[in-house]
Design a protein around this motif. Structure first.
Motif, PDB file in Angstrom:
ATOM      1  N   LYS A  19       0.849  -1.193   0.000  1.00  0.00           N
ATOM      2  CA  LYS A  19       0.000   0.000   0.000  1.00  0.00           C
ATOM      3  C   LYS A  19       0.883   1.240   0.000  1.00  0.00           C
ATOM      4  CE  LYS A  19      -3.900   2.175   2.401  1.00  0.00           C
ATOM      5  NZ  LYS A  19      -4.842   2.075   3.540  1.00  0.00           N
ATOM      6  N   ASP A  20       0.567   2.189  -0.921  1.00  0.00           N
ATOM      7  CA  ASP A  20       1.337   3.421  -1.018  1.00  0.00           C
ATOM      8  C   ASP A  20       0.836   4.463  -0.036  1.00  0.00           C
ATOM      9  OD1 ASP A  20       2.772   2.262  -3.034  1.00  0.00           O
ATOM     10  OD2 ASP A  20       1.714   3.323  -4.661  1.00  0.00           O
ATOM     11  N   VAL A  21       1.624   5.518   0.124  1.00  0.00           N
ATOM     12  CA  VAL A  21       1.252   6.617   1.004  1.00  0.00           C
ATOM     13  C   VAL A  21      -0.071   7.250   0.576  1.00  0.00           C
ATOM     14  CG1 VAL A  21       1.932   8.948   1.751  1.00  0.00           C
ATOM     15  CG2 VAL A  21       3.638   7.111   1.659  1.00  0.00           C
ATOM     16  N   ASP A  22      -0.317   7.329  -0.740  1.00  0.00           N
ATOM     17  CA  ASP A  22      -1.550   7.974  -1.227  1.00  0.00           C
ATOM     18  C   ASP A  22      -2.751   7.034  -1.238  1.00  0.00           C
ATOM     19  OD1 ASP A  22      -1.063   6.286  -3.341  1.00  0.00           O
ATOM     20  OD2 ASP A  22      -0.785   7.873  -4.838  1.00  0.00           O
ATOM     21  N   GLY A  23      -2.589   5.822  -0.730  1.00  0.00           N
ATOM     22  CA  GLY A  23      -3.710   4.902  -0.636  1.00  0.00           C
ATOM     23  C   GLY A  23      -3.808   3.890  -1.761  1.00  0.00           C
ATOM     24  N   THR A  24      -2.984   4.033  -2.794  1.00  0.00           N
ATOM     25  CA  THR A  24      -2.982   3.049  -3.878  1.00  0.00           C
ATOM     26  C   THR A  24      -2.520   1.695  -3.336  1.00  0.00           C
ATOM     27  OG1 THR A  24      -2.452   4.754  -5.502  1.00  0.00           O
ATOM     28  CG2 THR A  24      -2.028   2.480  -6.141  1.00  0.00           C
ATOM     29  N   VAL A  25      -3.203   0.642  -3.779  1.00  0.00           N
ATOM     30  CA  VAL A  25      -2.870  -0.716  -3.319  1.00  0.00           C
ATOM     31  C   VAL A  25      -2.415  -1.551  -4.513  1.00  0.00           C
ATOM     32  CG1 VAL A  25      -3.771  -2.836  -2.270  1.00  0.00           C
ATOM     33  CG2 VAL A  25      -4.486  -0.597  -1.385  1.00  0.00           C
ATOM     34  N   HIS A  26      -1.317  -2.266  -4.348  1.00  0.00           N
ATOM     35  CA  HIS A  26      -0.776  -3.144  -5.388  1.00  0.00           C
ATOM     36  C   HIS A  26      -0.854  -4.578  -4.871  1.00  0.00           C
ATOM     37  CE1 HIS A  26       0.963   0.583  -7.058  1.00  0.00           C
ATOM     38  NE2 HIS A  26       1.270   0.861  -5.798  1.00  0.00           N
ATOM     39  N   THR A  27      -1.708  -5.364  -5.481  1.00  0.00           N
ATOM     40  CA  THR A  27      -1.915  -6.742  -5.029  1.00  0.00           C
ATOM     41  C   THR A  27      -1.272  -7.712  -6.009  1.00  0.00           C
ATOM     42  OG1 THR A  27      -4.023  -6.054  -4.058  1.00  0.00           O
ATOM     43  CG2 THR A  27      -3.616  -8.419  -4.247  1.00  0.00           C
ATOM     44  N   ARG A  28      -0.414  -8.556  -5.478  1.00  0.00           N
ATOM     45  CA  ARG A  28       0.302  -9.531  -6.309  1.00  0.00           C
ATOM     46  C   ARG A  28      -0.418 -10.883  -6.221  1.00  0.00           C
ATOM     47  NH1 ARG A  28       5.128  -9.445  -8.637  1.00  0.00           N
ATOM     48  NH2 ARG A  28       5.635  -7.493  -7.557  1.00  0.00           N
ATOM     49  N   TYR A  29      -0.665 -11.473  -7.415  1.00  0.00           N
ATOM     50  CA  TYR A  29      -1.367 -12.747  -7.481  1.00  0.00           C
ATOM     51  C   TYR A  29      -0.533 -13.788  -8.229  1.00  0.00           C
ATOM     52  CZ  TYR A  29      -5.590  -9.878  -6.642  1.00  0.00           C
ATOM     53  OH  TYR A  29      -6.530  -9.004  -6.143  1.00  0.00           O
ATOM     54  N   GLU A  30      -0.669 -15.032  -7.815  1.00  0.00           N
ATOM     55  CA  GLU A  30      -0.275 -16.163  -8.650  1.00  0.00           C
ATOM     56  C   GLU A  30      -1.536 -16.585  -9.408  1.00  0.00           C
ATOM     57  OE1 GLU A  30       2.674 -16.905  -8.943  1.00  0.00           O
ATOM     58  OE2 GLU A  30       3.771 -16.621  -7.081  1.00  0.00           O
ATOM     59  N   ARG A  31      -1.352 -17.385 -10.464  1.00  0.00           N
ATOM     60  CA  ARG A  31      -2.495 -17.770 -11.294  1.00  0.00           C
ATOM     61  C   ARG A  31      -2.551 -19.283 -11.453  1.00  0.00           C
ATOM     62  NH1 ARG A  31      -3.378 -15.192 -17.277  1.00  0.00           N
ATOM     63  NH2 ARG A  31      -1.331 -14.358 -16.722  1.00  0.00           N
ATOM     64  N   THR A  32      -3.730 -19.831 -11.519  1.00  0.00           N
ATOM     65  CA  THR A  32      -3.892 -21.253 -11.841  1.00  0.00           C
ATOM     66  C   THR A  32      -4.755 -21.378 -13.100  1.00  0.00           C
ATOM     67  OG1 THR A  32      -5.904 -21.563 -10.508  1.00  0.00           O
ATOM     68  CG2 THR A  32      -3.772 -21.920  -9.410  1.00  0.00           C
ATOM     69  N   TYR A  33      -4.584 -22.515 -13.761  1.00  0.00           N
ATOM     70  CA  TYR A  33      -5.390 -22.822 -14.963  1.00  0.00           C
ATOM     71  C   TYR A  33      -5.872 -24.254 -14.803  1.00  0.00           C
ATOM     72  CZ  TYR A  33      -6.614 -23.796 -19.840  1.00  0.00           C
ATOM     73  OH  TYR A  33      -7.275 -24.157 -21.008  1.00  0.00           O
ATOM     74  N   ALA A  34      -7.177 -24.437 -14.734  1.00  0.00           N
ATOM     75  CA  ALA A  34      -7.773 -25.761 -14.516  1.00  0.00           C
ATOM     76  C   ALA A  34      -7.161 -26.425 -13.287  1.00  0.00           C
ATOM     77  CB  ALA A  34      -7.587 -26.640 -15.746  1.00  0.00           C
ATOM     78  N   GLY A  35      -6.853 -25.610 -12.299  1.00  0.00           N
ATOM     79  CA  GLY A  35      -6.308 -26.124 -11.049  1.00  0.00           C
ATOM     80  C   GLY A  35      -4.800 -26.307 -11.038  1.00  0.00           C
ATOM     81  N   LEU A  36      -4.133 -26.112 -12.169  1.00  0.00           N
ATOM     82  CA  LEU A  36      -2.685 -26.279 -12.242  1.00  0.00           C
ATOM     83  C   LEU A  36      -1.987 -24.927 -12.072  1.00  0.00           C
ATOM     84  CD1 LEU A  36      -2.336 -28.715 -15.281  1.00  0.00           C
ATOM     85  CD2 LEU A  36      -2.368 -29.281 -12.842  1.00  0.00           C
ATOM     86  N   PRO A  37      -0.873 -24.877 -11.339  1.00  0.00           N
ATOM     87  CA  PRO A  37      -0.126 -23.620 -11.204  1.00  0.00           C
ATOM     88  C   PRO A  37       0.361 -23.136 -12.563  1.00  0.00           C
ATOM     89  CG  PRO A  37       0.665 -25.277  -9.639  1.00  0.00           C
ATOM     90  CD  PRO A  37      -0.237 -25.990 -10.597  1.00  0.00           C
ATOM     91  N   VAL A  38       0.261 -21.846 -12.799  1.00  0.00           N
ATOM     92  CA  VAL A  38       0.768 -21.259 -14.032  1.00  0.00           C
ATOM     93  C   VAL A  38       2.105 -20.585 -13.709  1.00  0.00           C
ATOM     94  CG1 VAL A  38       0.372 -19.639 -15.896  1.00  0.00           C
ATOM     95  CG2 VAL A  38      -1.569 -20.875 -14.895  1.00  0.00           C
ATOM     96  N   LEU A  39       3.209 -21.217 -14.102  1.00  0.00           N
ATOM     97  CA  LEU A  39       4.524 -20.639 -13.860  1.00  0.00           C
ATOM     98  C   LEU A  39       4.780 -19.568 -14.906  1.00  0.00           C
ATOM     99  CD1 LEU A  39       6.622 -23.847 -13.101  1.00  0.00           C
ATOM    100  CD2 LEU A  39       5.170 -22.486 -11.585  1.00  0.00           C
ATOM    101  N   GLY A  40       5.073 -18.358 -14.423  1.00  0.00           N
ATOM    102  CA  GLY A  40       5.195 -17.225 -15.331  1.00  0.00           C
ATOM    103  C   GLY A  40       3.861 -16.559 -15.576  1.00  0.00           C
ATOM    104  N   GLY A  41       2.879 -16.848 -14.750  1.00  0.00           N
ATOM    105  CA  GLY A  41       1.546 -16.278 -14.918  1.00  0.00           C
ATOM    106  C   GLY A  41       1.180 -15.271 -13.850  1.00  0.00           C
ATOM    107  N   ASP A  42       2.143 -14.822 -13.063  1.00  0.00           N
ATOM    108  CA  ASP A  42       1.854 -13.908 -11.966  1.00  0.00           C
ATOM    109  C   ASP A  42       1.415 -12.534 -12.471  1.00  0.00           C
ATOM    110  OD1 ASP A  42       4.708 -14.457 -12.596  1.00  0.00           O
ATOM    111  OD2 ASP A  42       5.086 -12.600 -11.509  1.00  0.00           O
ATOM    112  N   ILE A  43       0.617 -11.885 -11.646  1.00  0.00           N
ATOM    113  CA  ILE A  43      -0.047 -10.629 -12.015  1.00  0.00           C
ATOM    114  C   ILE A  43      -0.017  -9.675 -10.826  1.00  0.00           C
ATOM    115  CG2 ILE A  43      -2.303  -9.593 -12.547  1.00  0.00           C
ATOM    116  CD1 ILE A  43      -3.012 -12.165 -14.015  1.00  0.00           C
TER     117      ILE A  43
END
Length: 549
Positions: free
Chosen positions: A86-110
């Protein structure tokens, strides 16, 4: 087992309490100057409390389905919250991992960027490719994927014959996303570094797509008791740091939690890379002693490598390990070649750990002796064994050039075993400790090895610095000679080279003082020439401690 000092000489220790006084410096800053101070940048991250961070993660987790829909993910894709900033001005940056059909997506982070008002302002993706594969059924067997991974690991020196496991994943790190296997191979690399090699293999063709090492070096901060604030090389696995020095043969520091176990204990780990507080605690969770031990191991490794070209205690690139918090109020430290480890007690009241820099160097040097000359730990050879550890422990202390613990010719001056601020041993005049011998005599062999070591310690000091009164790094010395001779030293660096050469080339398990004289003269001749200034200085220093031809 080689303890630091003679147990039978143990005395009742006085509890020494150090009181540190500090003063607040008034700067005289005016109100206008204060007002003119720079304000935090709006986009700078703000420090979140654990509860605030947890609340933001829980909020993001509750909205993952809606977020996935907003940013245009497919119906088979799901988001898994990993972290939030969370930044001083209130902006929030949320980091996610991703799955596809239940499988981890390596290189799919957002990373999703959200305004203070909760509006999505942007998305940063590891890959711009659409995550979609034709089939989730692999054509390659797990066994073949593991075999490919083992082959890759062997190029790093791994001798593992089986992988630690494999899982199906979607590889999106490069090119078109494909079904793949991620296989992990453990063990060790060829330099002794732990191995956690991740190999990504195409599940249809068997082609290796990517590999990476799961063990990472990191530079941590150690807040030690004896050496101040220092840099420590640690390891990062996932989000957890450990006191594992992969760059120095995978040296590890363990916690025995006041037991006398023969095992390793528990590896010190942390979620941050700061270790210790700079003060000792009797708690079994105290990390400060571990920081001192890890620092001592690090400096000892570097001393041997950079001074003698020796890679680790056995010269095989493999690190030993350290154990702290041994026993309850155990006032000693020891090396054990069977476990290939150093062990440190916590001293009086469990608040005076024996983890100072010269003690660390001393203990690991027992291992060097065991794996070179193998000096028997009894009689004159035992005294030479102990002296070798004092000599190289002193070398480590000077090598480290730490302003909180400057190099000196005192042994254990920081750990205050005697309770009155005096060191364990004095190299310039060993008899000052009340038991050690300044000079050789026929009865030296009957002394405890910690006291018969005085002859060699005295020799080393005289060879390095010469006789008489002098001050070095703020410490006063006054070294006498048996024959009232006046000696000029050749310098500590040359003296160390001569002793190391003798230990590794000319000393044997039964070397006594007379043969140590012969061995060091042979070393001096080999290094600097027979009849050289250095050669003659060795002969004169031995004569000055009554060891003659």
């Amino acid at each position: 087992m080689s303890p630091l000092y003679a147990r039978h000489k143990r005395t009742t220790l006085a509890i020494a309490t150090a009181v540190a006084a500090g003063a607040l410096l008034t700067t005289g800053m005016t109100a206008n100057a204060s007002a003119a101070a720079k304000q935090p940048l709006a986009a700078a991250p703000t420090l979140l409390s654990n509860s605030a961070r947890t609340a933001l993660i829980q909020k993001a987790d509750a909205n993952v389905a809606e977020t996935a829909k907003q940013i245009g993910l497919g119906t088979k894709e799901k988001l898994v919250v990993k972290d939030v900033v969370k930044d001083v001005d209130g902006t929030v940056h949320t980091r996610y991992e991703r799955t596809y059909a239940g499988l981890p997506v390596l290189g799919g982070d957002i990373v999703v960027h959200t305004s203070k008002a909760g509006k999505t302002e942007g998305v940063t993706k590891a890959t711009k490719a659409t995550i979609k594969v034709a089939s989730l059924k692999p054509q390659l067997t797990v066994a073949k994927a593991e075999k490919a991974a083992l082959t890759a690991a062997k190029t790093l020196g791994s001798t593992k014959s089986a992988a630690d496991g494999a899982r199906k994943v979607i590889w999106a790190g490069s090119g078109t996303p494909v079904l793949a296997y991620e296989t992990v191979v453990g063990g060790f690399q060829d330099d002794g570094t732990p191995n956690k090699l991740h190999v990504i293999t195409d599940a249809a063709t068997g082609k290796k797509l990517f590999e990476y090492q799961g063990i990472e070096n990191a530079t941590g901060t150690g807040k030690t008791l004896y050496s101040g604030t220092v840099s420590l090389t640690t390891s990062l696995s996932g989000s957890t740091y450990s006191l594992t020095d992969a760059s120095r043969g995978s040296h590890k520091t363990y916690n025995l939690k006041h037991t006398t176990s023969s095992g390793t204990g528990t590896l010190f780990t942390n979620t941050t890379n700061t270790w210790g507080t700079g003060t000792a605690s009797s708690s079994t969770t105290d990390v400060t002693a571990a920081a001192d031990a890890a620092y001592g191991a690090q400096e000892t490794w570097d001393f041997y490598k950079n001074t003698f070209g020796r890679s680790g205690i056995k010269n095989d690139g493999v690190g030993a390990y350290s154990r702290v918090h041994y026993g309850s109020s155990y006032v000693n430290a020891f090396w054990d070649d069977d476990c290939f480890c150093m062990t440190y007690g916590d001293g009086d009241s469990n608040t005076h750990p024996l983890t100072s820099l010269d003690v660390a160097g001393h203990e690991m040097s027992h291992g060097v002796t065991a794996n070179t000359a193998g000096l028997n730990y009894s009689g004159e050879s035992g005294g030479l064994n102990e002296a070798t550890s004092d000599i190289f422990g002193t070398g480590v202390e000077f090598y480290a050039a730490n302003s909180s613990d400057p190099g000196d010719y005192l042994i254990g001056e920081k750990i205050d075993i005697n309770g009155d601020g005096t060191p364990l041993r004095y190299m310039d005049q060993p008899s000052k400790d009340g038991g050690s011998a300044n000079y050789w005599s026929s009865t030296v062999k009957n002394l405890d090895v910690h006291y018969s070591s005085g002859v060699a310690n005295h020799f080393f000091y005289l060879l390095s610095e010469g006789s008489g009164a002098k001050t070095i790094n703020g410490v006063s010395y006054n070294s006498p000679t048996y024959n009232s001779s006046t000696l000029t030293g050749i310098g500590r660096d040359k003296a160390l080279q001569i002793w190391y050469k003798a230990l590794t080339t000319y000393f044997t398990s039964t070397t006594n003082y007379k043969s140590a004289r012969t061995g060091t003269l042979s070393a001096a001749a080999a290094l600097y020439g027979s009849g050289s200034t250095e050669y003659n200085a060795v002969a004169a220093a031995w004569t000055a401690v009554n060891v003659t031809a």
